[in-house]
Design a protein around this motif. Structure first.
Motif, PDB file in Angstrom:
ATOM      1  N   UNK A 197     -54.699   4.297 -16.425  1.00 13.51           N
ATOM      2  CA  UNK A 197     -53.734   4.511 -15.340  1.00 13.51           C
ATOM      3  C   UNK A 197     -52.468   3.687 -15.532  1.00 13.51           C
ATOM      4  N   UNK A 198     -52.604   2.458 -16.013  1.00 13.74           N
ATOM      5  CA  UNK A 198     -51.442   1.585 -16.204  1.00 13.74           C
ATOM      6  C   UNK A 198     -50.479   2.124 -17.259  1.00 13.74           C
ATOM      7  N   UNK A 199     -50.979   2.942 -18.169  1.00 11.89           N
ATOM      8  CA  UNK A 199     -50.142   3.500 -19.238  1.00 11.89           C
ATOM      9  C   UNK A 199     -49.407   4.775 -18.842  1.00 11.89           C
ATOM     10  N   UNK A 200     -49.823   5.395 -17.730  1.00  8.54           N
ATOM     11  CA  UNK A 200     -49.296   6.706 -17.367  1.00  8.54           C
ATOM     12  C   UNK A 200     -48.117   6.619 -16.401  1.00  8.54           C
ATOM     13  N   UNK A 201     -47.106   7.417 -16.683  1.00  9.73           N
ATOM     14  CA  UNK A 201     -45.920   7.551 -15.840  1.00  9.73           C
ATOM     15  C   UNK A 201     -46.333   8.177 -14.506  1.00  9.73           C
ATOM     16  N   UNK A 202     -45.700   7.819 -13.397  1.00  9.51           N
ATOM     17  CA  UNK A 202     -46.060   8.416 -12.111  1.00  9.51           C
ATOM     18  C   UNK A 202     -45.968   9.951 -12.095  1.00  9.51           C
ATOM     19  N   UNK A 203     -45.116  10.516 -12.936  1.00 10.00           N
ATOM     20  CA  UNK A 203     -44.976  11.977 -12.997  1.00 10.00           C
ATOM     21  C   UNK A 203     -45.667  12.556 -14.230  1.00 10.00           C
ATOM     22  N   UNK A 204     -46.699  11.886 -14.691  1.00  6.53           N
ATOM     23  CA  UNK A 204     -47.456  12.336 -15.861  1.00  6.53           C
ATOM     24  C   UNK A 204     -47.937  13.773 -15.690  1.00  6.53           C
ATOM     25  N   UNK A 205     -47.876  14.530 -16.785  1.00 13.78           N
ATOM     26  CA  UNK A 205     -48.389  15.905 -16.810  1.00 13.78           C
ATOM     27  C   UNK A 205     -49.206  16.090 -18.074  1.00 13.78           C
ATOM     28  N   UNK A 206     -50.385  16.699 -17.918  1.00  8.15           N
ATOM     29  CA  UNK A 206     -51.267  16.953 -19.059  1.00  8.15           C
ATOM     30  C   UNK A 206     -51.570  18.436 -19.158  1.00  8.15           C
TER      31      UNK A 206
ATOM     32  N   UNK B 175     -45.273  12.470 -24.972  1.00  7.22           N
ATOM     33  CA  UNK B 175     -43.921  12.017 -24.636  1.00  7.22           C
ATOM     34  C   UNK B 175     -44.057  10.729 -23.840  1.00  7.22           C
ATOM     35  N   UNK B 176     -43.157   9.790 -24.130  1.00 10.95           N
ATOM     36  CA  UNK B 176     -43.117   8.519 -23.422  1.00 10.95           C
ATOM     37  C   UNK B 176     -41.761   8.422 -22.729  1.00 10.95           C
ATOM     38  N   UNK B 177     -41.778   8.083 -21.442  1.00 10.06           N
ATOM     39  CA  UNK B 177     -40.564   7.944 -20.641  1.00 10.06           C
ATOM     40  C   UNK B 177     -40.610   6.601 -19.935  1.00 10.06           C
ATOM     41  N   UNK B 178     -39.560   5.830 -20.064  1.00  6.49           N
ATOM     42  CA  UNK B 178     -39.485   4.517 -19.395  1.00  6.49           C
ATOM     43  C   UNK B 178     -40.694   3.647 -19.708  1.00  6.49           C
ATOM     44  N   UNK B 179     -41.185   3.712 -20.954  1.00 10.08           N
ATOM     45  CA  UNK B 179     -42.284   2.867 -21.391  1.00 10.08           C
ATOM     46  C   UNK B 179     -43.662   3.308 -20.935  1.00 10.08           C
ATOM     47  N   UNK B 180     -43.753   4.504 -20.352  1.00 11.12           N
ATOM     48  CA  UNK B 180     -45.038   5.037 -19.875  1.00 11.12           C
ATOM     49  C   UNK B 180     -45.238   6.436 -20.458  1.00 11.12           C
ATOM     50  N   UNK B 181     -46.488   6.829 -20.615  1.00 14.83           N
ATOM     51  CA  UNK B 181     -46.790   8.170 -21.115  1.00 14.83           C
ATOM     52  C   UNK B 181     -46.497   9.170 -19.992  1.00 14.83           C
ATOM     53  N   UNK B 182     -45.599  10.127 -20.284  1.00 14.38           N
ATOM     54  CA  UNK B 182     -45.184  11.078 -19.258  1.00 14.38           C
ATOM     55  C   UNK B 182     -45.718  12.486 -19.488  1.00 14.38           C
ATOM     56  N   UNK B 183     -46.196  12.777 -20.701  1.00 17.47           N
ATOM     57  CA  UNK B 183     -46.601  14.149 -21.011  1.00 17.47           C
ATOM     58  C   UNK B 183     -47.592  14.152 -22.167  1.00 17.47           C
ATOM     59  N   UNK B 184     -48.597  15.000 -22.041  1.00 16.98           N
ATOM     60  CA  UNK B 184     -49.597  15.199 -23.092  1.00 16.98           C
ATOM     61  C   UNK B 184     -49.878  16.685 -23.225  1.00 16.98           C
ATOM     62  N   UNK B 185     -49.909  17.153 -24.457  1.00 14.89           N
ATOM     63  CA  UNK B 185     -50.432  18.492 -24.749  1.00 14.89           C
ATOM     64  C   UNK B 185     -51.535  18.298 -25.783  1.00 14.89           C
ATOM     65  N   UNK B 186     -52.744  18.726 -25.423  1.00 12.16           N
ATOM     66  CA  UNK B 186     -53.927  18.506 -26.253  1.00 12.16           C
ATOM     67  C   UNK B 186     -54.431  19.820 -26.826  1.00 12.16           C
TER      68      UNK B 186
END
Length: 133
Positions: free
Chosen positions: A24-33, A108-119
């Motif tokens: 959770x600490x690594x994820x951007x508040x607007x994270x999308x997977x 994708x990383x935004x502002x030092x947090x992971x903001x997007x993942x496509x798996x």
């Protein structure tokens, strides 16, 4: 782009340690997977936000599997996309069957947090581990 790679590498360490707080600490508040259709446990699809993704993807998977992703190759694109290939390795808890499934993760990383993942992963390997022998 070393900072993007370091953030993404932190995700692999956190999942290998099954550390939900670290994930959770690594994820951007607007994270999308966007996870592979066909993943068991209802974990395939599009998920929004760190908490939804933790509960419906990683949490759901960890209930059924003792598993983690292991990165093998890393590539960064000029526009900051981090591409990681590797294998999920683990065991289905209900059957005790081991499995290994190849993956490709686009990050994708935004502002030092992971903001997007496509798996992308071989979901048949996941499903086979759950099937009775």
């Amino acid at each position: 782009m070393p900072e993007e790679r370091d953030v993404v590498a932190g995700f692999y360490g956190a999942t290998q340690a099954a550390d939900a707080a670290a994930i959770l600490a690594l994820l951007h508040p607007e994270f999308e997977a966007h996870t592979a259709p066909g993943l068991p446990c209802g974990a395939g699809g599009t998920f929004h936000g760190p908490h939804e993704t933790l509960a419906r993807v990683w949490g759901a998977v960890f209930i059924e599997y003792d598993t983690a992703p292991y990165a093998e190759t890393w590539h960064e694109t000029a526009d900051g996309l981090v591409v990681v290939t590797g294998h999920y390795r683990g065991t289905a808890r209900a059957t005790g069957r081991a499995y290994e499934a190849e993956f490709v993760h686009l990050w994708r990383v935004t502002d030092g947090k992971i903001s997007w993942l496509h798996q992308y992963t071989d979901t048949a390997r996941w499903q086979d581990a759950l099937a009775a022998a």
